[in-house]
Design an enzyme around this catalytic site. Structure first.
Site, PDB file in Angstrom:
ATOM      1  CG  ASP A   1      -1.808  -1.257   1.250  1.00 38.08           C
ATOM      2  OD1 ASP A   1      -2.157  -1.663   0.290  1.00 38.08           O
ATOM      3  OD2 ASP A   1      -2.025  -1.712   2.405  1.00 38.08           O
TER       4      ASP A   1
ATOM      5  CE  LYS B   1       3.458  -2.748  -4.233  1.00 37.32           C
ATOM      6  NZ  LYS B   1       3.037  -2.437  -2.835  1.00 37.32           N
TER       7      LYS B   1
ATOM      8  N   GLY C   1      -3.743  -4.535  -4.394  1.00 36.57           N
ATOM      9  CA  GLY C   1      -4.660  -3.827  -4.577  1.00 36.57           C
ATOM     10  C   GLY C   1      -4.028  -2.680  -5.424  1.00 36.57           C
ATOM     11  CG  HIS C   2      -1.116  -2.711  -7.611  1.00 37.45           C
ATOM     12  ND1 HIS C   2      -0.137  -3.109  -8.289  1.00 37.45           N
ATOM     13  CD2 HIS C   2      -0.641  -3.041  -6.248  1.00 37.45           C
ATOM     14  CE1 HIS C   2       0.715  -3.943  -7.492  1.00 37.45           C
ATOM     15  NE2 HIS C   2       0.561  -3.603  -6.318  1.00 37.45           N
TER      16      HIS C   2
ATOM     17  CD  GLN D   1       1.328  -8.972  -2.248  1.00 40.26           C
ATOM     18  OE1 GLN D   1       2.211  -9.483  -2.867  1.00 40.26           O
ATOM     19  NE2 GLN D   1       0.107  -8.866  -2.467  1.00 40.26           N
TER      20      GLN D   1
HETATM   21  P1  IMP Z   1      -2.022 -12.865   2.081  1.00 39.16           P
HETATM   22  O1  IMP Z   1      -1.076 -12.235   1.188  1.00 39.16           O
HETATM   23  O2  IMP Z   1      -3.589 -12.573   1.606  1.00 39.16           O
HETATM   24  O3  IMP Z   1      -1.717 -14.128   2.568  1.00 39.16           O
HETATM   25  O4  IMP Z   1      -1.999 -11.845   3.497  1.00 39.16           O
HETATM   26  C1  IMP Z   1      -0.669 -11.924   4.274  1.00 39.16           C
HETATM   27  C2  IMP Z   1      -0.441 -10.511   4.906  1.00 39.16           C
HETATM   28  O5  IMP Z   1      -0.119  -9.827   3.740  1.00 39.16           O
HETATM   29  C3  IMP Z   1      -1.723  -9.992   5.449  1.00 39.16           C
HETATM   30  O6  IMP Z   1      -1.140  -8.996   6.424  1.00 39.16           O
HETATM   31  C4  IMP Z   1      -2.471  -9.105   4.571  1.00 39.16           C
HETATM   32  O7  IMP Z   1      -2.967  -7.934   4.772  1.00 39.16           O
HETATM   33  C5  IMP Z   1      -1.018  -8.554   3.761  1.00 39.16           C
HETATM   34  N1  IMP Z   1      -1.161  -8.138   2.034  1.00 39.16           N
HETATM   35  C6  IMP Z   1      -1.129  -9.008   1.247  1.00 39.16           C
HETATM   36  N2  IMP Z   1      -1.487  -8.496   0.105  1.00 39.16           N
HETATM   37  C7  IMP Z   1      -1.325  -6.848   0.398  1.00 39.16           C
HETATM   38  C8  IMP Z   1      -1.272  -5.863  -0.476  1.00 39.16           C
HETATM   39  O8  IMP Z   1      -1.390  -5.660  -1.660  1.00 39.16           O
HETATM   40  N3  IMP Z   1      -0.942  -4.597   0.406  1.00 39.16           N
HETATM   41  C9  IMP Z   1      -0.955  -4.754   1.775  1.00 39.16           C
HETATM   42  N4  IMP Z   1      -1.200  -5.784   2.598  1.00 39.16           N
HETATM   43  C10 IMP Z   1      -1.156  -6.856   1.732  1.00 39.16           C
END
Ligand code: IMP
Length: 428
Positions: free
Chosen positions: A16, A19, A43-44, A224
Site C-alpha cells: 500500500d 505502487k 490492490g493497485h 505487497q
Molecule cells: P495474504 O497475502 O492474503 O496471505 O496476506 C498476508 C499478509 O499480507 C496480510 O497481513 C495481508 O493484509 C498482507 N497483504 C497481502 N497483500 C497485500 C497488499 O497488496 N497490500 C497490503 N497488505 C497486503
C-alpha cells in the site's frame, strides 16, 4: 521511464505504498509491464483523468495504451479474478485481450484454497490475510501438488486436482471441522473459466527475452512490500511470496538485472496483524486515515498507521539492492502540525543496529524519533522549486537517514502530481 532498459518498482513497506500510482506513471514510456509474484491479494490504485481504477492482478501498465502487459509464472492466478478484472477494463474501453499475456506456469488459486484461507483466518492462528487463498495456493506449489494454468487448458487434470483437494479437504475437515469441497464443483468452476483464459496464455519468459534483446523498456511491477516478504519480512506475519526485486528473475523466467526503484509512503501503514513499532493512534492517526483514505484497496479494511520507520526502510532498501526511493503521500503527511521519523530502535535499553526481521523481536523494539514540522496544504507544484520548505527538509532528511536518493515525489493521487526530483520534470 528511468532511462534504463529495465526498472523494477517494488514496495519498501507493508504494501500500500502507492505502487499502482508510481508504476502507472513510470509506464508512461515503457513498452512492457510485468507482474512476477503475489496474486489478487494486491490492490493497485491508479487515478488518471479523474477516473479511479483498482487493479488486483493485471499489471497497472494496462492503462497505458502502448504497453504490453505480462503475468509471469511466479504469480498465483485466480482465473475468476482475472476474468472479472479483464471484463471491467474492457467495459471501460481498454483492450485487454490484445495486450495481456499470462504464463501457463502460473499456479492456480482454486475455491478450496479460498475455503482454507477463510477457515484458518477464523481461528486463533489468524494473521489477517486478504482471504483470497493466496497462502494455500503457494503451499500447493511448494508442495508440488498445484494445478498450473497449462494443466487445465484442454482438460485432463483430474488426478492433479484430486491430489490438491485431498490435502485441502483433510485440513478443512479434521483441523477446522468444515465441510469438504466437492471435486465436481471445482471442476465446473475451472471448466467455466479455462476456455476464456486460454487465449491469453503465452510464453511470457520468451516474450520478455525478445523484448530485452530489441532494447524495449520493461517495467517489473512488484506487489505487497519488502516487510511482507516471506523471507525478509516480519515473519510469520507476511505474505507467501517474495516481493523483492530479485524475485523477478524466478517469477518471470528471465533475469533482466533491473534498476530498482523502491516505493515508500511518507508515513507507514499496515493492514493485517503483526508488529508495527511506529504505530500511532489519536488525532494524528485519524487525520492520516481520513485524508490519506487509508482503507485497503482489496479488502476495504482500515489500515493501521504510524510514522516513517527508517530502520525498516534501510532493511527494505538493502534486501532489494535499491538506492532510489519514490516517496508518496507527502501531501497527506504535511497536514499534521508535527511529524516524526523513527531513526532507530532500542531493545532492552540498548540501541539496535539493524531491523530484526522476526515478528517477536520486532514487538520488543522501542522506536526513537526525531520531530519535524508539518507543511500544511500542498500548493500547486509545477517543479521542485514550488515544494514547501518544510517538505523539502523532510525529503532531504529521509534521504540522508536512509542512505538512498529520493528521486520521485508524489504529491497527490493524480498522474500529474508526480515528479522526478532531480530532473524537476512533471509528467502527466
Ligand atoms: P495474504 O497475502 O492474503 O496471505 O496476506 C498476508 C499478509 O499480507 C496480510 O497481513 C495481508 O493484509 C498482507 N497483504 C497481502 N497483500 C497485500 C497488499 O497488496 N497490500 C497490503 N497488505 C497486503
Amino acid at each position: 521511464m528511468t532511462g534504463e532498459p529495465c526498472t523494477a518498482a517494488v514496495g519498501l513497506q507493508w504494501g500500500d505504498e502507492g505502487k499502482g500510482k508510481i508504476i502507472d506513471w513510470l509506464a508512461g514510456d515503457a513498452k512492457h509491464v510485468a507482474r512476477f509474484q503475489g496474486g489478487n491479494n494486491a490492490g493497485h490504485t491508479v487515478v488518471a483523468g479523474g477516473e479511479k481504477t483498482v487493479l488486483h492482478l493485471i499489471p497497472s501498465g494496462i492503462l497505458r495504451e502502448r504497453c504490453r502487459c505480462h503475468i509471469g509464472q511466479g504469480v498465483v492466478l485466480d482465473m475468476q479474478a482475472l476474468l472479472e478484472e479483464a471484463d471491467m477494463l474492457e467495459k471501460a474501453g481498454i483492450d485487454v485481450a490484445g495486450r495481456l499475456s499470462v504464463s501457463g506456469g502460473c499456479a492456480l488459486v482454486l475455491p478450496h484454497h479460498v475455503a482454507l484461507d477463510e477457515a484458518r483466518e477464523s481461528g486463533s492462528a489468524a494473521i489477517g490475510t486478504t482471504k483470497r487463498g493466496i497462502g494455500p495456493a503457494h503451499e500447493d506449489r511448494a508442495g508440488r501438488r498445484a494445478l498450473r494454468l497449462s494443466d487445465v487448458i484442454g482438460g485432463g487434470y483430474e488426478e492433479k486436482l484430486a491430489a490438491s483437494l485431498r490435502h485441502a479437504n483433510c485440513e478443512l475437515a479434521h483441523l477446522h471441522g468444515r465441510e469438504p469441497v466437492d471435486p465436481e464443483s471445482v471442476r465446473e468452476w475451472i471448466d467455466g473459466k479455462a476456455s476464456r483464459v486460454a487465449p491469453l496464455v503465452a510464453d511470457v519468459a520468451a516474450e520478455l527475452r525478445r523484448a530485452r534483446d530489441r532494447g524495449e523498456k520493461i517495467l517489473l511491477e512488484a506487489s505487497q512490500g519488502a516487510l511482507l516478504d516471506v523471507e525478509q519480512g516480519s515473519y510469520p506475519f507476511v505474505t507467501s511470496s517474495s516481493c523483492i526485486a530479485s524475485a523477478g528473475a524466478g517469477g518471470l523466467g528471465v533475469d533482466l538485472r533491473p534498476k530498482v526503484i523502491g516505493i515508500a509512503k511518507a508515513y507507514a501503514t499496515r493492514v493485517g496483524l503483526g508488529a508495527f513499532p511506529t504505530e500511532i493512534g489519536g488525532d494524528a492517526a485519524e487525520t492520516l486515515v481520513e485524508k490519506g483514505e487509508e482503507f485497503g484497496a482489496t479488502t476495504a479494511r482500515q489500515r493501521r498507521v504510524g510514522w516513517l520507520d527508517v530502520p525498516a526502510l534501510r532493511h527494505a532498501l538493502a534486501v532489494n539492492g535499491c538506492k532510489e526511493i519514490a516517496l508518496t503521500k507527502l501531501d497527506v503527511l504535511g497536514l499534521l502540525d508535527t511529524v516524526k521519523v523513527c531513526v532507530g530502535y532500542a531493545r532492552d535499553g540498548k540501541a539496535l543496529g539493524s531491523w530484526p526481521a522476526g515478528n517477536d523481536e520486532l514487538e520488543r523494539c522501542e522506536p526513537e524519533y526525531v520531530e519535524m514540522e508539518g507543511w500544511g496544504r500542498m500548493p500547486e507544484v509545477a517543479g521542485a522549486g514550488d515544494i514547501p520548505e518544510a517538505c523539502a527538509r523532510y525529503v532531504e532528511k529521509v534521504s540522508e537517514l536512509c542512505g538512498a536518493r529520493v528521486s520521485i515525489l508524489s504529491l497527490g493521487p493524480e498522474r500529474a502530481a508526480t515528479m522526478w526530483l532531480e530532473r524537476q520534470e512533471a509528467l502527466a
